[in-house]
Structures are given as C-alpha cells and as structure tokens.
Write a protein that holds these residues in place. Sequence first.
Motif: not given
Length: 119
Positions: A6-16
């Motif tokens: 798997e890949s693509g996980g990250d820190l993102v803001q609400v609504g992103g």
Amino acid sequence: QVQLVESGGDLVQVGGSLRLSCVASESIFSFNVMGWYRQAPGKQRELVAHITSTGSRNYADSVKGRYTIYRDNTKNTVYLQMNSLKLEDTAVYYCKATRITTLGGLDYWGQGTQVTVSS
C-alpha cells in the motif's frame, strides 16, 4: 507468496482528498475480492470498501458517497479515492486480497498505510 504494498497515506486536512494504492505481486485477476480495511487506535479493523473480480463494489455506510474503490488490472493495482475526509477517517488503511479455493478462502494483507486527518 503474494505481496500487497500500500501507499498514498498522508497527513491531510479535514475536507481534503487522498488516493491510496495497493499493488499486488501477481495478477489481481487471480483474486475474487480485493478490499480496503482500516483500523483506528483502540478500535477493531473494519471494512471500508471492496471490489470483486466482476467489478461489483461495496462500501461501508460511513464512507458512501465519499470514497471510491476501483482497479487497474493492467497495473495489478487497486485504488481507494477518498474525498471529503473527516477526522474520524484517521486510521491505518490495509489492503486485502481474497482468493477462493476448493479448500476455502485465502486472505492476503498488506502492511498498511497511515492516513491522518487533522483540523
């Protein structure tokens, strides 16, 4: 031995939005079902979405209308497009592949990718 990465996980803001990828070490045609699961801290692992070899899709109620699962057979990859992310979507996301045999179902798991949604 089947491997799922798997890949693509990250820190993102609400609504992103984020798109997760799960690459299999062999043709995904050989799997009857491929799915995404998630596990938040202190909670059980839960099904997010799955897609069958015939293209049928199923989603958890909590992600319907926001997430889309799809597959690219030429790349042996299953994707999870996640939109309108919420704080409660924070979890480790795992890919699972299931192969149904005469002896029963065989499940293969990836190592997981962290998705963190912040305010």
